[in-house]
Design an enzyme around this catalytic site. Structure first.
Site: not given
Ligand SMILES: *Cc1c(COP(=O)(O)O)cnc(C)c1O
Length: 360
Positions: A102, A172, A196
């Protein structure tokens, strides 16, 4: 009705009481004779739902009025571009820490807009750890420092918040938001895809310190502009209303459980139980340095990879779903977000022990 234990990394399990509430509300929300899905986002009813969700989130995370809380769209991945376009006016570089897949995606997207300094990377260690504070070669002139507190695919998580001086820290938090107490005031900006730990897919949460708004690049699309979203209470256009409503129910649920403090205690117990089972056996393995093991995403391998499909089939028979690891790393991954009860982890550990006895 029999519900499985869903270990999917995202979209992930939602708390059962939340789903039950949504079901009860579905045809007729609070006697109004219609579903939340069918309401105008400008109606008093929906505005009250939206405001309540924000209020509860502010309480849960201790978010002061210095920060805007934005309910956006496009997932965390859209933020990879939205962040540089909003924060880099007047700066010609940004600092990024690379701890896995990521981070890399965020770096690749930022490079389209600015010079990126990768100020630390643990790739040489195969992303089995996060860097220490002393390894971060920060640039005081950077527009911001970006990092990924929890790498959802690799299964590693920082046990500290980096100190970046006066440069805004951008995080993030997609897969770790609300999973434990965190000092929000250390961050300039936090973003998280909802699917999540917050609610269904389609909603992206952005918390941004108000003094950072207005540093935009001229080419920034209106729909990505934090100050526009803020001015219009995240309703410049039609927001994902049902996802927003469900997120509000999840925030209420977290509060009823005792807030992020209680979540942190629960999540620590769940993680310790599962890593303990992995470590006590030669049959299972996890490569991450113990200090940096994720509480939310637990990847593990079987010593004999040929048993992977039998493991997954047996798990599914017992209602233990979505344990297959990410396609890029293989093996297994158990995502144990807030909504995963301890009983789910116990069921997984019991199955792992049984499977090992049968096959080892
Ligand atoms: C799932 C995830 C993403 C991507 O998320 P989307 O909403 O599908 O764009 C980005 N960063 C992390 C840490 C993630 O777990």
């Amino acid at each position: 009705m029999s519900r499985a234990f869903n270990f999917c990394a995202g979209p992930a399990a939602l708390p059962e009481p939340v789903l039950a509430q949504a079901q009860a509300d579905l045809m007729d929300w609070q006697g109004k004779g219609l579903s939340v899905m069918e309401m105008s986002h400008r109606s008093d009813e929906f505005v009250s739902i939206a405001q309540r969700a924000e209020r509860t989130l502010r309480e849960l995370m201790g978010i002061s009025d210095d920060y805007a809380v934005l309910f956006m769209q496009g997932g965390a991945s859209t933020q990879f571009a939205t962040i540089p376009l909003n924060l880099l006016g007047g700066h010609d570089c940004a600092d990024y820490v690379n701890t896995g897949i990521w981070s890399k995606k965020a770096i690749a997207e930022a490079k389209r807009y600015t010079r990126v300094n990768v100020v630390a990377s643990t790739e040489a260690d195969n992303f089995t750890r996060c860097p220490d504070q002393s390894e971060l070669k920060l640039n005081p002139e950077a527009g911001y420092v970006h990092y990924t507190p929890n790498e959802t695919i690799g299964g590693l998580e920082y046990d500290y918040i980096p100190d970046v001086g006066d440069v805004p820290l951008v995080a993030d938090l997609s897969s770790t938001i609300l999973s434990r107490p965190q000092d929000i005031n250390r961050f300039g900006l936090i973003y998280a895809g909802a699917q999540k730990n917050i609610g269904p897919a389609g909603l992206t949460l952005v918390l941004v310190r108000r003094d950072l708004m207005g540093r935009t690049r001229p080419e920034l699309p209106t729909m990505m502009d934090y100050s526009v979203a803020d001015k219009h209470d995240s309703m410049y256009n039609t927001p994902p209303t049902f996802a927003w409503y469900l997120a509000g129910l999840v925030f209420d649920w977290v509060q009823q459980q005792g807030g992020v403090q209680a979540m942190g205690e629960l999540n620590r117990r769940k993680a310790e139980r599962l890593y303990g089972a992995i470590d006590s056996s030669d049959f299972y393995g996890n490569p991450i340095q113990p200090r940096f093991r994720s509480w939310m995403n637990v990847p593990f391998t079987l010593a004999d990879e040929r048993l992977n499909s039998a493991f997954l089939a047996g798990a599914e028979e017992r209602g233990l779903l979505s344990l297959q690891g990410h396609r890029s790393v293989g093996g297994m991954r158990a995502s144990i977000y807030n909504a995963m009860p301890e009983a789910g982890v116990e069921a997984l550990v019991a199955y792992m022990e049984t499977f090992e006895k049968e096959k080892a």
